[in-house]
Design an enzyme around this catalytic site. Structure first.
Site, PDB file in Angstrom:
ATOM      1  N   ASP A  96       0.881  -1.162   0.000  1.00  0.00           N
ATOM      2  CA  ASP A  96       0.000   0.000   0.000  1.00  0.00           C
ATOM      3  C   ASP A  96       0.916   1.208   0.000  1.00  0.00           C
ATOM      4  O   ASP A  96       1.482   1.571   1.035  1.00  0.00           O
ATOM      5  CB  ASP A  96      -0.901  -0.004   1.234  1.00  0.00           C
ATOM      6  N   ARG A 158      11.084   8.715  -1.112  1.00  0.00           N
ATOM      7  CA  ARG A 158      11.888   8.839   0.105  1.00  0.00           C
ATOM      8  C   ARG A 158      12.516   7.501   0.494  1.00  0.00           C
ATOM      9  O   ARG A 158      13.617   7.457   1.046  1.00  0.00           O
ATOM     10  CB  ARG A 158      11.027   9.362   1.253  1.00  0.00           C
ATOM     11  N   TYR A 195      -8.798  13.030  -8.540  1.00  0.00           N
ATOM     12  CA  TYR A 195      -7.856  12.305  -9.407  1.00  0.00           C
ATOM     13  C   TYR A 195      -7.103  13.275 -10.311  1.00  0.00           C
ATOM     14  O   TYR A 195      -5.871  13.241 -10.385  1.00  0.00           O
ATOM     15  CB  TYR A 195      -8.616  11.282 -10.245  1.00  0.00           C
ATOM     16  N   LYS A 199      -3.004  14.191 -10.136  1.00  0.00           N
ATOM     17  CA  LYS A 199      -2.080  13.934 -11.242  1.00  0.00           C
ATOM     18  C   LYS A 199      -1.412  15.228 -11.714  1.00  0.00           C
ATOM     19  O   LYS A 199      -0.247  15.218 -12.138  1.00  0.00           O
ATOM     20  CB  LYS A 199      -2.830  13.258 -12.398  1.00  0.00           C
ATOM     21  N   THR A 230      -8.693   0.261 -18.128  1.00  0.00           N
ATOM     22  CA  THR A 230      -8.043  -0.583 -17.138  1.00  0.00           C
ATOM     23  C   THR A 230      -8.888  -0.629 -15.862  1.00  0.00           C
ATOM     24  O   THR A 230      -9.947  -0.022 -15.773  1.00  0.00           O
ATOM     25  CB  THR A 230      -6.641  -0.044 -16.795  1.00  0.00           C
TER      26      THR A 230
END
Length: 299
Positions: A96, A158, A195, A199, A230
């Site tokens: 996750d 990171r 969304y 992006k 998808t």
């Protein structure tokens, strides 16, 4: 019809893969690659992993919130051998990316499995909330998009960038991060606001990342995979989803082709996978001169 010319960008648009970007023409022997969001055989992540396997990558880690099935791992190895390449090491992992602890657990598996070396990271995992206006949306679901799409990339970078930088310094590794964005970052529509804005944020963040670590050997850029039906588009309106014209292989093969050779001038920029890559290279001087393929407000 497999190609058309886009009226907005002027580029030739390929709906599926083509010879110029064929993985069979690439040599990624010795490269170690990590790809997130790769649980579905008809998805961009798995198409990308397949392209790297066919291009000869020596080690491929595929990770997803849902894990990656043994069947897909077997198929990845077979894709390499059927292309005449040595069978790669393939690691299937669960992650996750919104959770720092989960990403750290992924790091432990990948770094150990890859012998403390990592060349290429493809940040493909993403989340899309249901298409609803903000007042009709579930606040937690709406914010989950930013947790995955933005914080997830922070967590991945990171955690894995230090390993990539050390691989670059000790073994001339590729030190490449490819962040999968979306053409949705370039437009606004009712619904999907979380969304699209997430992006868009990634475009600027990737540009900043290149400025911060380019001198240390990082090469990073964003790609739009194309308009592909998808798993992530299941929350989109059915009419929109059914009209998506591109195939996963145009994204997977283009990403592998881009990763196969460091083109420093593309650092921090945005590339659409359906664009014709030979045409893109021919526009290099124009792109560099105008500092194009970056987010700007034009008055």
């Amino acid at each position: 019809m497999s190609v058309r010319r886009e009226p907005s960008s002027g580029y030739v648009h390929h709906f599926t893969t083509y010879d110029y970007i064929s993985p069979l023409k690439l040599n990624l022997a010795g490269k170690r690659v990590l790809i997130t969001g790769a649980a579905w055989e008809d998805g961009v992540g798995y198409a990308t992993a397949t392209a790297f396997a066919r291009a000869g990558a020596s080690a491929i880690a595929v990770a997803d919130l849902h894990g990656v099935s043994d069947d897909l791992i077997v198929k990845l190895r077979a894709a390499a051998t059927e292309a005449g390449r040595p069978e790669p090491l393939v690691l299937g992992c669960s992650v996750d990316i919104a959770s720092p602890d989960s990403v750290q657990a992924l790091y432990d598996i990948v770094s150990q499995g890859f012998g403390q070396h990592l060349d290429i990271v493809v940040n493909n995992a993403a989340h899309m909330e249901p298409y609803k206006p903000i007042l009709d949306s579930d606040p937690d679901e709406y914010w989950r998009t930013w947790e995955v799409n933005v914080r997830g990339l922070f967590n991945m970078t990171r955690t894995f960038l230090p390993l990539q930088l050390s691989t670059r310094a000790s073994a001339n590794g590729s030190c490449t991060i490819i962040n999968v964005a979306s053409s949705g970052a370039l437009s606004a529509r009712p619904g999907s606001g979380s969304y699209r804005s997430s992006k868009l944020a990634i475009l600027r963040w990737t540009e900043t990342l290149q400025l911060e670590y380019g001198n240390e050997g990082l090469w990073t850029f964003c790609v739009n995979p194309g308009a592909i039906k998808t798993k992530i588009t299941e929350n989109a309106p059915a009419q929109m989803r059914d009209s998506l014209p591109d195939r996963p292989d145009i994204a997977g093969d283009t990403i592998a082709w881009l990763a196969a050779e460091r083109r420093e001038w593309l650092g921090g920029r945005y590339v659409s996978c359906p664009w014709d890559m030979e045409e893109l290279l021919n526009k290099k001087d124009e792109i560099v001169e105008k500092d194009g393929l970056k987010m700007r407000i034009v008055f």
